[in-house]
Structure formats: structure tokens, C-alpha cells
Design a protein around this motif. Structure first.
Motif, mmCIF file in Angstrom:
data_model
loop_
_atom_site.group_PDB
_atom_site.id
_atom_site.type_symbol
_atom_site.label_atom_id
_atom_site.label_comp_id
_atom_site.label_asym_id
_atom_site.label_seq_id
_atom_site.Cartn_x
_atom_site.Cartn_y
_atom_site.Cartn_z
ATOM 1 N N UNK A 27 43.636 33.208 36.377
ATOM 2 C CA UNK A 27 43.218 34.616 36.376
ATOM 3 C C UNK A 27 42.745 35.084 35.001
ATOM 4 N N UNK A 28 43.514 34.770 33.952
ATOM 5 C CA UNK A 28 43.181 35.288 32.623
ATOM 6 C C UNK A 28 41.851 34.726 32.115
ATOM 7 N N UNK A 29 41.635 33.423 32.294
ATOM 8 C CA UNK A 29 40.367 32.828 31.848
ATOM 9 C C UNK A 29 39.208 33.366 32.659
ATOM 10 N N UNK B 226 35.763 35.579 31.320
ATOM 11 C CA UNK B 226 34.361 35.195 31.552
ATOM 12 C C UNK B 226 33.746 35.981 32.708
ATOM 13 N N UNK B 227 34.274 37.186 32.951
ATOM 14 C CA UNK B 227 33.618 38.132 33.849
ATOM 15 C C UNK B 227 33.929 37.989 35.315
ATOM 16 N N UNK B 228 34.937 37.215 35.686
ATOM 17 C CA UNK B 228 35.284 37.039 37.103
ATOM 18 C C UNK B 228 36.387 38.027 37.468
ATOM 19 N N UNK B 229 36.023 39.037 38.251
ATOM 20 C CA UNK B 229 36.973 40.077 38.632
ATOM 21 C C UNK B 229 37.799 39.631 39.846
ATOM 22 N N UNK C 34 40.975 41.320 42.808
ATOM 23 C CA UNK C 34 41.912 42.334 43.267
ATOM 24 C C UNK C 34 42.467 41.858 44.605
ATOM 25 N N UNK C 35 43.212 42.727 45.269
ATOM 26 C CA UNK C 35 43.725 42.358 46.596
ATOM 27 C C UNK C 35 42.591 42.128 47.577
ATOM 28 N N UNK C 36 41.448 42.766 47.341
ATOM 29 C CA UNK C 36 40.327 42.702 48.275
ATOM 30 C C UNK C 36 39.375 41.531 48.009
ATOM 31 N N UNK C 37 39.291 41.075 46.783
ATOM 32 C CA UNK C 37 38.294 40.045 46.477
ATOM 33 C C UNK C 37 38.750 39.216 45.282
ATOM 34 N N UNK C 38 38.117 38.068 45.120
ATOM 35 C CA UNK C 38 38.404 37.188 43.989
ATOM 36 C C UNK C 38 37.134 36.421 43.664
ATOM 37 N N UNK C 39 36.467 36.840 42.569
ATOM 38 C CA UNK C 39 35.178 36.231 42.230
ATOM 39 C C UNK C 39 35.316 34.800 41.730
ATOM 40 N N UNK C 40 36.525 34.317 41.496
ATOM 41 C CA UNK C 40 36.706 32.906 41.156
ATOM 42 C C UNK C 40 36.321 32.013 42.338
ATOM 43 N N UNK C 41 36.305 32.568 43.535
ATOM 44 C CA UNK C 41 35.919 31.816 44.732
ATOM 45 C C UNK C 41 34.412 31.855 44.988
ATOM 46 N N UNK D 56 31.868 28.785 29.719
ATOM 47 C CA UNK D 56 33.117 28.335 29.124
ATOM 48 C C UNK D 56 32.976 26.926 28.557
ATOM 49 N N UNK D 57 32.361 26.035 29.297
ATOM 50 C CA UNK D 57 32.193 24.659 28.840
ATOM 51 C C UNK D 57 31.264 24.586 27.628
ATOM 52 N N UNK D 58 30.250 25.440 27.608
ATOM 53 C CA UNK D 58 29.368 25.481 26.438
ATOM 54 C C UNK D 58 30.144 25.941 25.206
ATOM 55 N N UNK D 59 30.992 26.966 25.381
ATOM 56 C CA UNK D 59 31.821 27.441 24.264
ATOM 57 C C UNK D 59 32.755 26.331 23.770
ATOM 58 N N UNK D 60 33.339 25.573 24.705
ATOM 59 C CA UNK D 60 34.251 24.497 24.324
ATOM 60 C C UNK D 60 33.503 23.366 23.612
#
Length: 638
Positions: free
Chosen positions: A246-248, A252-255, A257-264, A276-280
Motif C-alpha cells: 500500500x505505502x509504495x 507512485x500514485x496508486x490510490x 479505498x474500500x471501493x477500489x484499488x488501483x494496484x490491481x 519505480x524500477x527506473x528510480x531504483x
């Protein structure tokens, strides 16, 4: 460090206070835990460190989560899991390492996977990439990691003025991973599924990687992270194709909540992963170290590089097993997937996902969307894995909705004709006497937070006779599908019929007996009593009821117990012919060392010591020696 310890201690005390406030409403007769004096006695035996104290608290929280899973109450169970992970994060931040913590993580992973399967509708996926990495780690424990002379480089994927390369090193670890995927039956089955799934997202992900200026071969990183499953969820709460925590994700802009999860969301998550990989890469100047930091922790990778004076991934010592095998598995996956026929894979890939996009600025039922474009709720849901419920999120100003290819204009035309009151359905619930926000939330499969937000409730006080507005889908079949998450029932477990190395004694429950009293009388644990008798945590015992108590055959209490309202029923004892005081347990599919220790009433640490094994990984068919003499831990595991 002092301030951090003080903060952690205060946080732990607050958790204990919350546990007391969030009582489980058990009477003493049905208490699943021994009185607090057990932990006090343990404290008197040896000094308790801050880590021991935190581990003890996490074990108690996990017991509470398990109780609510059995009730079932998914909302409170998830709250307890979240508290565990907050404490676990604090230990990992301090780089705490111990065998007890490793054992707890295994138990936690098993319980959370069960929770996710029961309540989050995630498949109990035997194709878990994490499990594959662990299995490879077990196979590669004795391998020499020296790099051979056989190396190749991935061709450039960016214009000539900005060239990046990911070297493909072929060493013993990579060869072992290739061998596993090409010759091991399970490995071949896993890789066939990954190859088939890859067709759905390959063009989409590679296009985004090129747009973001990183090598498109990073596409295969998603393969070993999730098997290209947008609903993948690890016990460490990493979610989606790219397994963001969640924190990462938020960084990087992925919101979410109970209704949605942009990580998916495959599009948004891929763009975030590329950045993220470019930064690393810019941080380490090496793709292997960048990917290791992605899997483990960039700060911990930097600390290990400095501590051991090395600058190469292959020279890094003391990496977690999954991270040790992360790069070899990535290289193996990329090499096989680029030329599958060369390695004996002839798989028809899934067709590429194609969709139109439209921005909606109001909450709309996905059933309405399906009707507008002539599709189904299931297809719309599959195109929008980031939407967790039955409608577009009502807690954001606008939402990008994915529609079947070629239906955008059709949707806009038909949607404009729908009255506002038909775009989302609401239920007006009349509060009955004795109801709480928690019971109402469970009834409708909605979170307490959302009920409070929609009804502008600040505290937790509600009055009988008042009304609450509850959002539900128009399609009642879809509604029941989601509501089952919080109202799922379980078939009653059957009593155990045989415990190797133990004799069954049948105990007649007397007035005033509790499980704690009976467990203490026979020197067993409450968990064992429940397991042996098929008792859920919501089951109570009554006078006249019989309980099966399995005691070591060599126990000197047999005659004493026989005088205490018990009846004997002794199954045959399977022993090790070389040592009559031990038995041989053949590992069954799905068993863990924790399960086996719980079954025989011994410690996980002792099983590993008796069998001279270091890791916690076991396989079906493995034979484990279990001692039943005086060395056995009579009190069982917690």
C-alpha cells in the motif's frame, strides 16, 4: 533508536487496550485462551525482550483473527490482520531476525491465505510465484553461485541515443531454475499457465514500459511477481500484477479505498512499476540490484552492500530465500518465454486485452454499464479489476472506466438516457433494537466506514427506529455474491479419529467444566482439544457432553485418568522400528510444519531439530521423525 523503541512500546500497549475494548464476548467456559498468568510465568522463566513481547502480541492478535474467521466475521478478522502487519512492519524496519519470527510468518501466511480465499474471493492459487521461489530456494540450497563464462545480453529496447541493457547471466542458479520449469511436473504446469496468461497483457505492458523508457524485458518481472494475475494478493499485503504494497503504491500514485484499488489496474500499476524500477536503476546503476531492491527493500540492499563491501547482486550474502532466487528465476522466465518452443512449451496464449476508456464523474452500477454496452457484469468486472465492488467508486471525483473495444459511443448514448435514480440502488435500513454498525455492515457486505460516511455518522452510536442509507447493486444475484463474503457459513468439522503415537481417552464433561480446566487437567492445549473434537471457536461445551482426549501412549497418567469418568479407545501405534519411542509421519498435501507440530503436541523447533532440517519448507511424501518419549513437549504448541 530510543525514541523508536518508546513509540513501538506505546503502540503495543495501545493494541492491548484495543484488544480489551474489542472484546470477543466469550464466557470463561468458552475462552479460547489460557488466563494471562501463562505469559507471566513465561516472563519469570527468562527475560522478555521487546521482540519477544511484540511476537507474543502478534500471536494473540492472530488467534483473535482466527476466532473471527470461524464466527465468521470478515470485517473484524481483517482489522486484526492489519494490526499484525503494522507490528510486523516495525520488526522488519528494525531488521529483526529470529527462528520464532520465521515460524510465525509461516503460520501468518497460511492463515491469511485462508482468509483471502474465504472472504476476498481470491483463488487458493497453488501457482503462487512466492511458493515457486521458496521451492527453488530449497532445491538450490547447496548450489554454488559462481558465474560461468556463458553470458548473453538482452538487445536494446530503446533508441540508440538512450540505450539500456539487462544482462542475461547464465549460472548454476539460473540453470537450476530453467531445469525446474522444464523438467519438474509442477514447474512445467506453472509455466504453461504463466505463458498462457502472458498473452493477455504482453502488448499492453510492453508498450507502457517502452513509453516510460525502461527495458521491455521487465515484462517478465511481472510474470514471477504474480503470474500475470491482477487479483494476486500475498500474505505481506502486496497486491496486483506488480505486487505493490500500500505505502509504495501511494508513493507512485496508486490510490486505494474500500471501493477500489488501483494496484490491481494493469495500466496504472505498470506505469507505476516502470517509474519505480527506473528510480531504483538510477539509485543502484545495476538492473539486478534494482530488481532485488524492488523485491526486498532498496535500503536493506544498500546496507548489505556497504556492510559486506560488495557491489554485485551475486556476491550479496544473507538475502531472504525469495530474493536469492528472484533474479535467477527472472532470467530463467525471460529466456524460456522468449523461445518457448526451444524448451518444449507449445502454448496457445490468451488473446490480448483490448478496451475503450471513458471518464465517469458519478457513481454508477456496473450492471447498468453492462446493459448500456450489451455486455455482462462479469465482463465489465474483468476489464476493471481495480473496482472492488459493484459500482464505480463514489469516493472519487472521476473514474476512468474500461469498456469492451468499440462500445464507447454506444455507452455514452445509452447512459445519457438513464434517469439518475437508476444509476445506483440504495436500501433504507431501519435500525432494530440490538443492532450495531458492525452487524449491519456484515449483513450488507459493506464496511462500517462507508456506512458512516454515507450517513454522516461521526461516532458509533445509532438509535433503534432510525434509518440508514446502504448502497447495494441493482442485480440482486451480484449483490448476494458480494454479501456472501461476510455471511459465509462453514460445515462443522469432524472429530479426529486417529492420532499416531497417542491413546484416545473419552472424557465426560461435568457441571462447571471449561475447556481451560480440562486442558490443564490432562496437560494438553485448548487448541488440541478443539482440533481433536472438531470444535469451532464459537462452540461451547455442556455437562454430559463427551470429549476425545488423545494422550501419549507412554503417559503415566493413564490409570489416573481411567478413574476420572473416561473411557479408553486405543488406536494402533505406528512407530519407528529403529526407535519405539518415535513415529514416522508422512507429510500430506497442504500440511505445514506448524500443522504437524499442532497435531502431535510438539514444538516446531523440535521437529526441525529431530530431522536435521533448517528451513520450514516440506513437501508431500517427506518422512518426518516425531519423538514421543520424555523429550516430547507435553504442553503442545500455542
Amino acid at each position: 533508536m530510543r525514541n523508536r523503541s518508546r513509540t513501538l512500546f506505546i503502540y503495543i500497549l495501545s493494541i492491548f487496550w484495543l484488544l480489551g475494548c474489542q472484546s470477543i464476548h466469550f464466557t470463561q467456559k468458552d475462552s479460547p485462551h489460557p488466563p494471562a498468568q501463562t505469559s507471566l510465568n513465561k516472563t519469570q522463566e527468562a527475560p522478555v525482550t521487546e521482540t519477544d513481547f511484540t511476537l507474543l502480541l502478534m500471536e494473540q492478535l492472530l488467534d483473535s483473527a482466527t476466532i473471527y474467521m470461524e464466527m465468521p466475521d470478515s470485517l473484524l478478522a481483517e482489522q486484526y490482520f492489519n494490526r499484525i502487519y503494522q507490528l510486523l512492519d516495525s520488526l522488519e524496519e528494525a531488521e529483526v531476525e529470529s527462528s520464532a519470527l520465521d515460524s510465525f510468518k509461516i503460520r501468518l501466511e497460511n492463515q491469511y491465505n485462508r482468509f483471502a480465499h474465504l472472504f476476498l474471493q481470491t483463488a487458493a492459487d497453488s501457482l503462487s510465484p512466492g511458493a515457486i521461489l521458496d521451492e527453488l530456494g530449497h532445491m538450490q540450497a547447496e548450489l554454488d553461485t559462481q558465474v560461468t563464462d556463458s553470458t548473453v545480453a538482452i538487445p536494446d529496447v530503446i533508441d540508440e541515443t538512450h540505450s539500456m541493457r539487462i544482462p542475461m547471466v547464465l549460472n548454476k542458479q539460473v540453470q537450476q531454475a530453467i531445469k525446474y520449469f522444464t523438467t519438474n511436473p509442477r514447474g512445467r504446469r506453472v509455466f504453461r499457465v504463466w505463458l498462457r496468461r502472458s498473452g493477455k497483457y504482453e502488448k499492453l505492458i510492453k508498450d507502457i514500459l517502452r513509453e516510460e523508457g525502461v527495458p521491455e524485458e521487465l515484462f517478465y518481472l511481472a510474470m514471477i511477481e504474480s503470474g500475470f494475475n491482477p487479483h494476486a494478493r500475498s500474505y505481506a499485503r502486496a497486491v496486483g500484477i506488480w505486487q505493490f504494497i500500500a505505502s509504495t503504491g501511494r508513493a507512485y500514485g496508486l490510490r486505494q479505498s474500500w471501493w477500489f484499488d488501483e494496484r490491481r489496474d494493469p495500466v496504472k500499476a505498470t506505469r507505476a512499476a516502470a517509474r519505480l524500477l527506473k528510480d531504483l536503476y538510477q539509485r543502484f546503476g545495476d538492473w539486478y540490484l534494482a530488481m532485488a531492491g524492488y523485491n526486498f527493500s532498496p535500503r536493506k540492499i544498500e546496507r548489505r552492500l556497504a556492510r559486506y563491501g560488495v557491489d554485485s547482486y551475486w556476491d550479496l550474502p544473507r538475502l531472504p530465500r525469495q530474493t536469492r532466487n528472484y533474479i535467477p528465476t527472472f532470467i530463467a522466465a525471460a529466456m524460456i518465454a522468449k523461445e518457448p518452443e526451444k524448451y518444449g512449451f507449445y502454448v496457445e496464449k490468451a488473446p490480448p486485452v483490448e478496451f475503450d476508456t471513458v471518464t465517469v464523474r458519478e457513481c454508477v452500477d456496473l450492471n447498468v454499464v453492462a446493459e448500456c454496452v450489451g455486455s455482462t457484469f462479469e465482463e465489465i468486472k474483468d476489464l476493471n479489476p481495480a473496482i472492488l465492488r459493484w459500482c464505480t467508486p463514489p469516493d472519487v471525483d472521476e473514474w476512468t472506466l474500461y469498456l469492451p473495444r468499440g462500445t464507447r459511443e454506444k455507452f455514452l448514448t445509452n447512459y445519457a438516457k438513464i434517469p439518475d435514480d437508476q444509476k445506483l440502488t440504495w436500501i433504507h435500513h431501519r435500525i432494530r433494537y440490538g443492532e450495531t454498525l458492525s452487524t449491519i455492515a456484515r449483513k450488507y457486505g459493506v464496511s462500517i466506514r462507508e456506512i458512516k460516511r454515507f450517513n454522516k455518522i461521526r461516532g458509533s452510536m445509532i438509535r433503534a427506529g432510525s434509518y440508514l442509507v446502504i448502497p447495494v447493486p441493482q442485480n440482486r444475484q451480484a449483490y448476494r455474491k458480494y454479501a456472501r463474503r461476510s455471511t459465509r457459513t462453514y460445515s462443522r468439522r469432524k472429530p479426529v479419529t486417529h492420532v499416531p503415537g497417542r491413546v484416545k481417552k473419552v472424557y465426560l464433561v461435568k457441571k462447571g467444566d471449561t475447556l481451560w480446566d480440562i486442558a490443564r487437567k490432562f496437560n494438553v492445549t485448548i487448541s488440541q482439544l478443539r482440533y481433536w473434537n472438531g470444535l469451532g471457536y464459537s462452540r461451547i461445551i455442556r455437562p454430559g457432553q463427551t470429549l476425545n482426549i488423545w494422550l501419549p501412549e507412554s503417559s503415566g497418567r493413564s490409570e489416573e485418568i481411567a478413574r476420572g469418568n473416561t473411557r479408553s479407545a486405543s488406536p494402533p501405534l505406528a512407530t519407528d522400528s529403529g526407535n519405539p519411542a518415535s513415529i514416522i509421519h508422512v507429510v500430506q498435501k497442504g500440511e505445514t510444519l506448524w500443522d504437524i507440530a499442532q497435531r502431535y503436541g510438539v514444538r516446531l523447533h523440535d521437529i526441525k531439530r529431530w530431522n536435521n532440517i533448517r528451513s520450514n519448507l516440506i513437501r508431500p511424501g517427506d518422512r518426518l521423525r516425531i519423538l514421543t518419549n520424555g523429550e516430547t513437549f507435553q504442553g503442545g504448541t500455542r
